[in-house]
Design a protein around this motif. Sequence first.
Motif, PDB file in Angstrom:
ATOM      1  N   ASN A  44       0.822  -1.209   0.000  1.00 39.16           N
ATOM      2  CA  ASN A  44       0.000   0.000   0.000  1.00 39.16           C
ATOM      3  C   ASN A  44       0.857   1.261   0.000  1.00 39.16           C
ATOM      4  N   ILE A  45       2.154   1.121   0.258  1.00 36.59           N
ATOM      5  CA  ILE A  45       3.053   2.279   0.215  1.00 36.59           C
ATOM      6  C   ILE A  45       3.237   2.782  -1.214  1.00 36.59           C
ATOM      7  N   ILE A  46       2.955   1.899  -2.208  1.00 38.78           N
ATOM      8  CA  ILE A  46       3.020   2.301  -3.616  1.00 38.78           C
ATOM      9  C   ILE A  46       1.607   2.658  -4.065  1.00 38.78           C
ATOM     10  N   PRO A  47       1.316   3.925  -4.292  1.00 38.20           N
ATOM     11  CA  PRO A  47      -0.057   4.316  -4.662  1.00 38.20           C
ATOM     12  C   PRO A  47      -0.523   3.622  -5.933  1.00 38.20           C
ATOM     13  N   ILE A  48      -1.770   3.229  -5.941  1.00 36.27           N
ATOM     14  CA  ILE A  48      -2.474   2.673  -7.099  1.00 36.27           C
ATOM     15  C   ILE A  48      -1.899   1.315  -7.499  1.00 36.27           C
ATOM     16  N   ALA A  49      -0.648   1.282  -7.961  1.00 36.02           N
ATOM     17  CA  ALA A  49      -0.066   0.036  -8.461  1.00 36.02           C
ATOM     18  C   ALA A  49       0.023  -1.023  -7.366  1.00 36.02           C
ATOM     19  N   GLY A  50       0.391  -0.628  -6.154  1.00 34.03           N
ATOM     20  CA  GLY A  50       0.494  -1.594  -5.069  1.00 34.03           C
ATOM     21  C   GLY A  50      -0.843  -2.228  -4.740  1.00 34.03           C
ATOM     22  N   GLY A  51      -1.899  -1.411  -4.695  1.00 38.30           N
ATOM     23  CA  GLY A  51      -3.231  -1.950  -4.414  1.00 38.30           C
ATOM     24  C   GLY A  51      -3.727  -2.862  -5.513  1.00 38.30           C
ATOM     25  N   THR A  85      -5.298  -8.188  -6.837  1.00 39.64           N
ATOM     26  CA  THR A  85      -5.330  -9.205  -7.893  1.00 39.64           C
ATOM     27  C   THR A  85      -4.785 -10.531  -7.373  1.00 39.64           C
ATOM     28  N   LEU A  86      -3.663 -10.476  -6.646  1.00 41.28           N
ATOM     29  CA  LEU A  86      -3.087 -11.691  -6.083  1.00 41.28           C
ATOM     30  C   LEU A  86      -4.037 -12.345  -5.098  1.00 41.28           C
ATOM     31  N   ILE A  93      -6.951 -14.014  -6.917  1.00 40.08           N
ATOM     32  CA  ILE A  93      -6.567 -15.267  -7.577  1.00 40.08           C
ATOM     33  C   ILE A  93      -6.484 -16.398  -6.559  1.00 40.08           C
ATOM     34  N   VAL A  94      -5.861 -16.134  -5.405  1.00 40.83           N
ATOM     35  CA  VAL A  94      -5.754 -17.165  -4.361  1.00 40.83           C
ATOM     36  C   VAL A  94      -7.137 -17.572  -3.877  1.00 40.83           C
ATOM     37  N   ALA A  95      -8.032 -16.593  -3.660  1.00 43.75           N
ATOM     38  CA  ALA A  95      -9.383 -16.905  -3.196  1.00 43.75           C
ATOM     39  C   ALA A  95     -10.171 -17.679  -4.243  1.00 43.75           C
ATOM     40  N   ALA A  96      -9.944 -17.375  -5.532  1.00 43.98           N
ATOM     41  CA  ALA A  96     -10.685 -18.043  -6.599  1.00 43.98           C
ATOM     42  C   ALA A  96     -10.339 -19.516  -6.704  1.00 43.98           C
ATOM     43  N   PHE A  97      -9.128 -19.919  -6.274  1.00 44.71           N
ATOM     44  CA  PHE A  97      -8.762 -21.339  -6.307  1.00 44.71           C
ATOM     45  C   PHE A  97      -9.640 -22.153  -5.356  1.00 44.71           C
ATOM     46  N   VAL A 106     -13.584 -11.272  -1.101  1.00 48.44           N
ATOM     47  CA  VAL A 106     -12.344 -10.483  -1.160  1.00 48.44           C
ATOM     48  C   VAL A 106     -12.557  -9.200  -1.958  1.00 48.44           C
ATOM     49  N   VAL A 107     -13.222  -9.309  -3.104  1.00 50.16           N
ATOM     50  CA  VAL A 107     -13.450  -8.125  -3.947  1.00 50.16           C
ATOM     51  C   VAL A 107     -14.365  -7.131  -3.243  1.00 50.16           C
ATOM     52  N   ILE A 108     -15.437  -7.636  -2.617  1.00 51.58           N
ATOM     53  CA  ILE A 108     -16.372  -6.741  -1.917  1.00 51.58           C
ATOM     54  C   ILE A 108     -15.663  -6.029  -0.767  1.00 51.58           C
ATOM     55  N   PHE A 109     -14.843  -6.767  -0.016  1.00 44.67           N
ATOM     56  CA  PHE A 109     -14.102  -6.142   1.090  1.00 44.67           C
ATOM     57  C   PHE A 109     -13.217  -5.017   0.583  1.00 44.67           C
TER      58      PHE A 109
END
Length: 324
Positions: free
Chosen positions: A224-231, A236-237, A240-244, A253-256
């Motif tokens: 989160n220290i990297i704006p936009i790109a970090g989030g 996304t990661l 992907i883990v939750a979708a497995f 995860v997306v709603i949260f």
Amino acid sequence: MLLLALGLAWLLAKEIILIYVSALFAAVLMPIVNHIMQIKVRGRRTSKAAAIFLIVSGMGLVVGIFLTVGLPPVVHDLNQFSAELPTRIPKMMSRVNQLPIANRLGVNEIAQRAEGAFTTAASYLMTSLPNWLSHLFDILSAIFLCIYFMLEGDRAYRFALSLVPTLYRDRLGRTLERADKKIGKWLVGQGLLMLILGISSTIVFAVLHVRYFLLLGFLMGLFNIIPIAGGVFTITLSAIVAAFDSWTKLAGVVIFYLLYLNVENAYLTPRIMGSSVELSGLTILIALLCGTALAGVVGALVAVPTAALIAVILEEYAVQKDAV
């Protein structure tokens, strides 16, 4: 002389970036060091060396918890997956070959390419080990440089100012002090936002029974220290883990994260960050693009404080203010 200096800067570009990043982090960590130094123990204030030791020890403790608690489950599952992969591929291929359109899809050719890709990836990991060790050495060098800048930064700062003509020295000193305060406020505010996101995401992922919830929560807060790109990277990661596991966990995860973004933008950021940086969204995006192009992840990491520093200098020396 100028050409010689530019040539040296080109040859030592990596080292200059390393020194700059270390000095920048030392500058933004100094307010925390000064705050710790105000704490009295048995009637005596904490020394600078002790304050720096506490900060470094705290960071080391966080990294140690990450390596001992969050990382081992991932390594275990990857080892298990790689061990079972040779037996799983034939079973998967036999099922796929039973499909009527298997020949049209070229399943066997795809499997051969996938096997070759796994072999190439494994050999790449082995050959790139020296590069990873080099990056580790750079990280350790940056840590030691940062510590020395915190210990002897005042002396180096006074020496650098002494190189400036006396006529301009006071103005430059006031400008750099103003930039240092602004960057320090940004770091403290960003640190609080990182802590809030890391703790809240870890709790939510644990409630949802998402695998590696400790690791994902740690990464959510850290990046989160990297704006936009970090989030974008961490959500996304995590998705992907939750979708497995299930679509329900993915939706959770997306709603949260969407709810957290609204809370952060509407409530947390205005109250925690305030006007500490005062950079527009476009300026931050341009800073991220330039920082990433120049120094990769490290450049993105220091893009916002560097943009704040440049903004203060431009405001003082370049911006033409209207006369009242």
